[in-house]
Structures are given as structure tokens and as C-alpha cells.
Design a protein around this motif. Structure first.
Motif, PDB file in Angstrom:
ATOM      1  N   ILE A  19       9.397 -39.485 -15.993  1.00 50.55           N
ATOM      2  CA  ILE A  19       9.225 -38.063 -16.295  1.00 50.55           C
ATOM      3  C   ILE A  19       8.726 -37.304 -15.065  1.00 50.55           C
ATOM      4  O   ILE A  19       9.263 -36.250 -14.708  1.00 50.55           O
ATOM      5  N   PHE A  20       7.700 -37.837 -14.407  1.00 46.89           N
ATOM      6  CA  PHE A  20       7.181 -37.160 -13.222  1.00 46.89           C
ATOM      7  C   PHE A  20       8.191 -37.158 -12.089  1.00 46.89           C
ATOM      8  O   PHE A  20       8.325 -36.165 -11.367  1.00 46.89           O
ATOM      9  N   ALA A  21       8.915 -38.252 -11.897  1.00 47.61           N
ATOM     10  CA  ALA A  21       9.924 -38.308 -10.841  1.00 47.61           C
ATOM     11  C   ALA A  21      11.041 -37.301 -11.104  1.00 47.61           C
ATOM     12  O   ALA A  21      11.521 -36.638 -10.180  1.00 47.61           O
ATOM     13  N   ALA A  22      11.459 -37.166 -12.358  1.00 51.24           N
ATOM     14  CA  ALA A  22      12.490 -36.187 -12.698  1.00 51.24           C
ATOM     15  C   ALA A  22      11.986 -34.765 -12.464  1.00 51.24           C
ATOM     16  O   ALA A  22      12.739 -33.910 -11.988  1.00 51.24           O
ATOM     17  N   SER A  23      10.728 -34.519 -12.768  1.00 51.14           N
ATOM     18  CA  SER A  23      10.148 -33.187 -12.524  1.00 51.14           C
ATOM     19  C   SER A  23      10.115 -32.855 -11.036  1.00 51.14           C
ATOM     20  O   SER A  23      10.500 -31.763 -10.624  1.00 51.14           O
ATOM     21  N   ILE A  24       9.666 -33.795 -10.253  1.00 49.82           N
ATOM     22  CA  ILE A  24       9.614 -33.597  -8.804  1.00 49.82           C
ATOM     23  C   ILE A  24      11.017 -33.397  -8.248  1.00 49.82           C
ATOM     24  O   ILE A  24      11.261 -32.508  -7.430  1.00 49.82           O
ATOM     25  N   ALA A  25      11.957 -34.225  -8.682  1.00 53.26           N
ATOM     26  CA  ALA A  25      13.334 -34.133  -8.199  1.00 53.26           C
ATOM     27  C   ALA A  25      13.973 -32.798  -8.574  1.00 53.26           C
ATOM     28  O   ALA A  25      14.715 -32.219  -7.785  1.00 53.26           O
ATOM     29  N   ALA A  26      13.680 -32.302  -9.766  1.00 53.72           N
ATOM     30  CA  ALA A  26      14.237 -31.016 -10.189  1.00 53.72           C
ATOM     31  C   ALA A  26      13.697 -29.880  -9.319  1.00 53.72           C
ATOM     32  O   ALA A  26      14.447 -28.991  -8.901  1.00 53.72           O
ATOM     33  N   ILE A  27      12.417 -29.910  -9.024  1.00 58.50           N
ATOM     34  CA  ILE A  27      11.817 -28.865  -8.190  1.00 58.50           C
ATOM     35  C   ILE A  27      12.405 -28.899  -6.787  1.00 58.50           C
ATOM     36  O   ILE A  27      12.765 -27.853  -6.225  1.00 58.50           O
ATOM     37  N   ILE A  28      12.519 -30.086  -6.214  1.00 61.74           N
ATOM     38  CA  ILE A  28      13.083 -30.205  -4.866  1.00 61.74           C
ATOM     39  C   ILE A  28      14.544 -29.779  -4.858  1.00 61.74           C
ATOM     40  O   ILE A  28      15.002 -29.092  -3.935  1.00 61.74           O
ATOM     41  N   ALA A  29      15.300 -30.154  -5.874  1.00 64.16           N
ATOM     42  CA  ALA A  29      16.714 -29.775  -5.942  1.00 64.16           C
ATOM     43  C   ALA A  29      16.877 -28.263  -6.038  1.00 64.16           C
ATOM     44  O   ALA A  29      17.768 -27.683  -5.407  1.00 64.16           O
ATOM     45  N   ILE A  30      16.014 -27.618  -6.788  1.00 62.40           N
ATOM     46  CA  ILE A  30      16.075 -26.158  -6.912  1.00 62.40           C
ATOM     47  C   ILE A  30      15.710 -25.496  -5.584  1.00 62.40           C
ATOM     48  O   ILE A  30      16.394 -24.576  -5.128  1.00 62.40           O
ATOM     49  N   CYS A  31      14.655 -25.977  -4.952  1.00 64.13           N
ATOM     50  CA  CYS A  31      14.224 -25.376  -3.678  1.00 64.13           C
ATOM     51  C   CYS A  31      15.203 -25.617  -2.542  1.00 64.13           C
ATOM     52  O   CYS A  31      15.482 -24.717  -1.764  1.00 64.13           O
ATOM     53  N   CYS A  32      15.706 -26.814  -2.414  1.00 63.20           N
ATOM     54  CA  CYS A  32      16.592 -27.149  -1.286  1.00 63.20           C
ATOM     55  C   CYS A  32      18.043 -26.781  -1.551  1.00 63.20           C
ATOM     56  O   CYS A  32      18.822 -26.676  -0.611  1.00 63.20           O
ATOM     57  N   GLY A  33      18.414 -26.573  -2.801  1.00 72.40           N
ATOM     58  CA  GLY A  33      19.792 -26.257  -3.122  1.00 72.40           C
ATOM     59  C   GLY A  33      20.104 -24.777  -3.167  1.00 72.40           C
ATOM     60  O   GLY A  33      21.219 -24.387  -3.432  1.00 72.40           O
ATOM     61  N   LYS A  34      19.115 -23.935  -2.905  1.00 78.73           N
ATOM     62  CA  LYS A  34      19.345 -22.482  -2.961  1.00 78.73           C
ATOM     63  C   LYS A  34      20.311 -22.038  -1.872  1.00 78.73           C
ATOM     64  O   LYS A  34      20.281 -22.544  -0.761  1.00 78.73           O
ATOM     65  N   GLY A  35      21.175 -21.102  -2.214  1.00 73.30           N
ATOM     66  CA  GLY A  35      22.116 -20.569  -1.253  1.00 73.30           C
ATOM     67  C   GLY A  35      23.422 -21.324  -1.158  1.00 73.30           C
ATOM     68  O   GLY A  35      24.305 -20.940  -0.425  1.00 73.30           O
ATOM     69  N   LYS A  36      23.528 -22.398  -1.906  1.00 72.42           N
ATOM     70  CA  LYS A  36      24.771 -23.164  -1.890  1.00 72.42           C
ATOM     71  C   LYS A  36      25.516 -22.930  -3.200  1.00 72.42           C
ATOM     72  O   LYS A  36      24.908 -22.882  -4.255  1.00 72.42           O
ATOM     73  N   PRO A  37      26.826 -22.811  -3.115  1.00 67.57           N
ATOM     74  CA  PRO A  37      27.592 -22.530  -4.349  1.00 67.57           C
ATOM     75  C   PRO A  37      27.641 -23.692  -5.297  1.00 67.57           C
ATOM     76  O   PRO A  37      27.508 -24.793  -5.000  1.00 67.57           O
TER      77      PRO A  37
END
Length: 53
Positions: A35-53
Motif C-alpha cells: 500500500i505504501f509503495a503504491a502510494s509513493i509510486a503514484a505520487i512520483i508518477a504524477i510529479c514526473c509524468g506532468k507535461g507528457k501526453p
């Protein structure tokens, strides 16, 4: 999706080490870690994936 997978792969072992107790790896430890790993991964994916289609 790649950011999530990469971060999840690194976060799960870290969380397992952080949440394990004296009795080793229990079912509760695995659930908390996932659960914690999925939460961390979701936050990082949202932050690092911004600006990409």
C-alpha cells in the motif's frame, strides 16, 4: 506508467525493510508495504509524468 513501475519496484523492498518486525515478514507487513509503495509510486508518477501526453 513507466514512472509508476520503476518507483514501485524500488519502493517495495524499502517498505518491506521498514515495516518488518521481529517475527519476520508477515502478511500484515506485505500489505502495508504494498500500500505504501503504491502510494509513493503514484505520487512520483504524477510529479514526473506532468507535461507528457
Amino acid at each position: 506508467m513507466a514512472w509508476f513501475a520503476i518507483t514501485f519496484a524500488f519502493a517495495v523492498p524499502s517498505m518491506l525493510v521498514m515495516f518488518r518486525d521481529d517475527s519476520g515478514l508477515t502478511r500484515r507487513t506485505w500489505i502495508q508495504s504494498l500500500i505504501f509503495a503504491a502510494s509513493i509510486a503514484a505520487i512520483i508518477a504524477i510529479c514526473c509524468g506532468k507535461g507528457k501526453p
